[in-house]
Each structure stands twice: as C-alpha cells, then as structure tokens.
Design a protein around this motif. Structure first.
Motif, PDB file in Angstrom:
ATOM      1  N   UNK A   1      87.764   4.799 -35.937  1.00  0.00           N
ATOM      2  CA  UNK A   1      87.306   4.464 -34.588  1.00  0.00           C
ATOM      3  C   UNK A   1      85.796   4.325 -34.538  1.00  0.00           C
ATOM      4  N   UNK A   2      85.075   5.248 -35.151  1.00  0.00           N
ATOM      5  CA  UNK A   2      83.612   5.178 -35.163  1.00  0.00           C
ATOM      6  C   UNK A   2      83.141   3.967 -35.965  1.00  0.00           C
ATOM      7  N   UNK A   3      83.770   3.743 -37.089  1.00  0.00           N
ATOM      8  CA  UNK A   3      83.384   2.587 -37.911  1.00  0.00           C
ATOM      9  C   UNK A   3      83.626   1.286 -37.163  1.00  0.00           C
ATOM     10  N   UNK A   4      84.755   1.188 -36.454  1.00  0.00           N
ATOM     11  CA  UNK A   4      85.085  -0.028 -35.701  1.00  0.00           C
ATOM     12  C   UNK A   4      84.086  -0.253 -34.565  1.00  0.00           C
ATOM     13  N   UNK A   5      83.690   0.813 -33.871  1.00  0.00           N
ATOM     14  CA  UNK A   5      82.735   0.672 -32.777  1.00  0.00           C
ATOM     15  C   UNK A   5      81.370   0.225 -33.297  1.00  0.00           C
ATOM     16  N   UNK A   6      80.912   0.791 -34.416  1.00  0.00           N
ATOM     17  CA  UNK A   6      79.639   0.361 -34.977  1.00  0.00           C
ATOM     18  C   UNK A   6      79.675  -1.114 -35.381  1.00  0.00           C
TER      19      UNK A   6
END
Length: 512
Positions: free
Chosen positions: A362-367
């Motif tokens: 999720x964090x990787x996708x948002x970045x």
C-alpha cells in the motif's frame, strides 16, 4: 428580545490570554519560512512505437493492450498443463514392504530402475496406516502375497502400481498377488477427481475476487478490501459447496465442514492476491494464475500424485495451495490422507504473506502514484482509456444530434432549434418508409399544445419567470399539412395592421 436573568450569577469576564501570541523560543516566525520549490519534472519520453500506437483507433488500442492475457494463458497452459500431463511416469514411488523380500526388490530394480523405492515395515498395521495417510503408495505383504491400496486417496496409484508390481512378482515364478482395497471410492466419485475440481473452483473464486479488487479498487482502504474478500469468500464457499453437493451430487454430506474449509482457503488466497495486486497493478492476473492455477493444479496431486509428475511440479507439491486443499477435502470426505494440520499451516502462511504484502505494498503503491501525478507520467493504457473516453463522448454527441438532441455540460438533453434536424436514419419507417409508421393518418391523440413562457398562467402565490416552461420553434410537417387548431390553443394577432388573427403552429412533440 431576550432579557438577562437575575437568578443566574454574572458571567466571569477575563482578559484574552496573551499565551501563544509570541513565537516560542527557537520557532520560526510566520512568513519567514522559505518555501522550497519542487524541481520541475523532466518531460516524459515517448518512444516512437508508443507515438505510433497512439494514432490507432482508441478501441483498437484498448484491445491490443489486453491481448497479453490470452497470450499469457496459452503459454502458461502449454508450459504447465501440457508439459506436466503429457507423459506422467512413476519415479521414486514409495512402497511399504512388510518384512523383507530381497528377490522382489532386486527384480523390481532390474525391471523398473528408479521407479519404486521399498521401505521395510515390521508391522502390517503400520504399513496400512501409512497407505491410508498417503505417505506410501501401496503396501505389500510377501508372506501373504497380498497388496493393499487406497483408491480414495489416489485412484491412479491404486490402479497402476499394484498391476505393475504384480507383473514383476509373477515373473519371479510366484502366484498372482491378491489386491485388497482399504478405502474404496463411492459410486458418485468413480475416479476420485471431485476433490481436484472442487479445489480448482475454490482457487479460481478466491483469486478472481481479489484480482478485481486490485484492478479497480486501488484507493480502497485495507479494511474495505478485507471485508469484500471475507464476504465474497463466504458467498463463493456457499455457492460451490451447494452446487457440488446437493445440486450435482458429487459430494454427499459434510456440508458445513466443507463450507468452513473453503471459506478459509478463499480468504487466504484472496489476501495473498490482494497483497500482490499493489505491485502488479492491472497485470495481477498473471501472478495470480501462475500461483493458484497453472502451478497449483498439476502439483496438487489431484490428477496424478507427485511421484508421477516431473520437476518442478513434484517439489511444488509441498508448498502449493492445491495439494493442501485436496488433502483436506479427501480427509474430510473419505477419511484418507494426512490430517488437517498441514492444510491449516499452509493456509495461515498464505494469509500472513498476504497481510505483509498489503502493509508494504500500500505504501509503495501510494508513493508511485504520487510520483506519477507530480511528474505527469502516464501509461499506454491510460492514454488509450482517455482517448477512448473522448471518442465515445464525440460519438454520443453525434448520435444525439442525428436525433435532434444535444447534451449540455450538466448532462441534460435539449432540443436543437433546427427545422432540418432529421436525417435519413430517423426520417422514415424501416418497412414502408413513412415517417409516421405504417399508418399515414394523423395520430388519434393529435398535437399536444405547448404553452410559451409568456402565455403560461402563473400558479397561485407564484409569478412565472421568463425562463419557466419549454421553448420550441414551430416546425411544419414534412408533407406540408398543418394539424387542425385546438380550441384551447393560444391565438396571436398578426404583426401588421389589418391582418387577420393567425394561429401559430406549435412544436410537434406528439407527431412521433
């Protein structure tokens, strides 16, 4: 007007606090902070192929960008299914040998080298137990010249192994061995394939729910995604077990345990695919099908046991979900195979891996999403979607214009004020060519009078405005005739002096 009450104590008035009006020591004064300007992103480099591809029809672009899926499916089917099942051959098949029989072992090693491995047992009961548990293919008792098999665990093994070894035993000069069935298959599952296909239905249902969540539900929160997976898993579990059991009759009984087993596996698979979707994006179907269909199906042991499969499918039998699911189904329905411990451990591992991937992904996708927005970078699929959306909008406007309509920014439809708005496609009947259909006479209902805004009577307590009511232009009939005037139609006097009152025809809303 309110008056003060004397029975209440007077409100205490205090001076406004000066706390917070001065900046704290070490803090920056408002307006003194320097605003760092973000670097201007470099323009996205568009390859020559992508520039050429963007000149194609938008719908053709979308079709071309989705053709990877059938190509991937064909390649995966050939490399996994065709390769695994085109020539299954036994290798290192474990056979439980009660006592010892050096003559048989030597004869089998000579006639069938590398195909069978004998394990010595001191007890016939222990050998039978391992055959039912699935760790041994068959058991052989030389003293009684008898084979023991379990068809409910693996039909192919129970059919091929005793027949092959019996031929070797008879070649040594002994009598034809007796074959005893320890766990026969029921009549509604003659070849033992029900567990394999039920497992496949559970796998496909689990990964497809999470796959569509990953493709279309990127901005959703974790709890929303997990709620969809849990609820969808329960629905799929109920449907598949109802169809396989009461409807088709492939499974008799065990409805509630199978529903719970299927629910747990679908949720575990869904969580794993959901975690992978953050990294794979719209290509999530590729890793999902690889893990839970193409590799899981041949390695599950449902069609052929791992002792008949080539590598790497024989080794994958220990880690794929299909093998654990098939074993749990067989143990619940037929009482054969290993217990549920291995399946529950595998289920928990897949669910835990999915949760970890969700947290990190999720964090990787948002970045990555923020980086794409800031830099203005797009993909070929996004460009094709935008082009197709614009094309469909223009096509919709053109279609509405052919029918005398136009769309506004708010999405409403208005009548085009043009006498020649009809074209050939709406100017005739498909059979006879008449504009009013098969009957050329005037419709029984006649015309519907349209009252203009200036002539519309205002309702009680309300005055009409200049924009109330529809506005139309008088459009004559194609055949030049005019409809008879209605008694309640408004009449206007001519503009020139001495001219007789003239009836103005209204819009032809009721002619069609």
């Amino acid at each position: 007007m309110s008056t003060s009450r004397n029975d209440l104590p007077p409100k205490r008035t205090t001076r406004p606090s000066t706390r917070g009006t001065h900046p704290r020591r070490g803090s920056t004064v408002a307006g003194s902070r320097r605003v760092r300007q973000a670097p201007v992103p470099e323009p996205q480099r568009i390859s020559r192929y992508r520039r050429w591809y963007g000149t194609l029809h938008p719908s053709l672009q979308l079709i071309g960008l989705q053709l990877w899926m059938p190509l991937f499916f064909i390649v995966g089917f050939c490399l996994c299914y065709v390769f695994a099942f085109h020539a299954p051959h036994p290798h290192d098949v474990p056979v439980a040998l009660v006592g010892s029989d050096p003559t048989l072992v030597a004869a089998v090693d000579k006639a069938l080298p590398g195909e069978y491995v004998f394990h010595a047992y001191d007890s016939l009961a222990a050998a039978k137990r391992d055959v039912l548990a699935g760790s041994m293919a068959v058991a052989y008792d030389p003293s009684a010249n008898e084979f023991f098999k379990a068809s409910a665990h693996q039909f192919q093994v129970a059919s091929l192994v005793p027949a092959t070894l019996s031929a070797v035993v008879t070649a040594t000069g002994a009598a034809t061995p007796k074959v005893t069935e320890l766990a026969p298959l029921p009549a509604y599952d003659e070849y033992g394939t029900v567990s394999m296909y039920v497992m496949l239905a559970w796998c496909i249902g689990g990964y497809m729910v999470a796959m569509f969540i990953g493709i279309m539900g990127g901005p959703l929160r974790h709890r929303v995604r997990m709620a969809v997976i849990v609820v969808g898993g329960l629905v799929i579990s109920l449907i598949t077990n109802t169809l396989a059991g009461p409807v088709v009759g492939a499974v008799h009984g065990h409805f509630v345990p199978l529903v719970l087993i299927a629910w747990g596996w679908i949720v575990a698979i869904g969580l794993a695919v959901n975690g992978l979707s953050y990294f794979a994006g719209r290509f999530i179907a590729a890793p999902a099908m690889i893990c839970f269909v193409f590799l899981s199906m041949p390695s599950s042991g449902g069609a052929y046991p791992k002792w008949f499969m080539p590598e790497p499918f024989a080794w994958l039998n220990h880690v794929v979900v299909g093998s654990s699911m098939v074993d749990m189904i067989k143990h619940q329905v037929y009482g054969v195979g290993p217990g549920p411990a291995r399946g529950l451990i595998t289920m928990g591992c897949y669910a835990a891996a999915g949760l970890v991937l969700m947290f990190v992904g999720k964090k990787w996708w948002e970045r990555r999403r923020i980086r794409a927005i800031v830099t203005g970078r797009t993909t070929m699929f996004q460009d094709a979607q935008n082009a197709n959306r614009e094309f469909l909008g223009k096509q919709r406007d053109a279609e509405l214009e052919r029918h005398g309509l136009t769309s506004t920014e708010t999405g409403t439809l208005t009548v085009l004020h043009d006498d020649e708005w009809e074209d050939d496609r709406v100017n005739g009947d498909v059979f006879m060519g008449g504009r009013d259909g098969l009957e050329t006479e005037t419709t029984p209902t006649g015309r519907i009078p349209v009252v203009r805004s200036g002539e519309r009577p205002a309702p009680a307590g309300r005055t009409g405005g200049p924009t109330s009511g529809p506005r139309t232009r008088p459009v004559p009939r194609v055949d030049g005739s005019r409809a008879p005037a209605r008694s309640d139609a408004p009449v206007r006097t001519g503009a020139r002096s001495g001219s007789a009152p003239e009836e103005r025809p209204h819009g032809r809303h009721a002619e069609r």
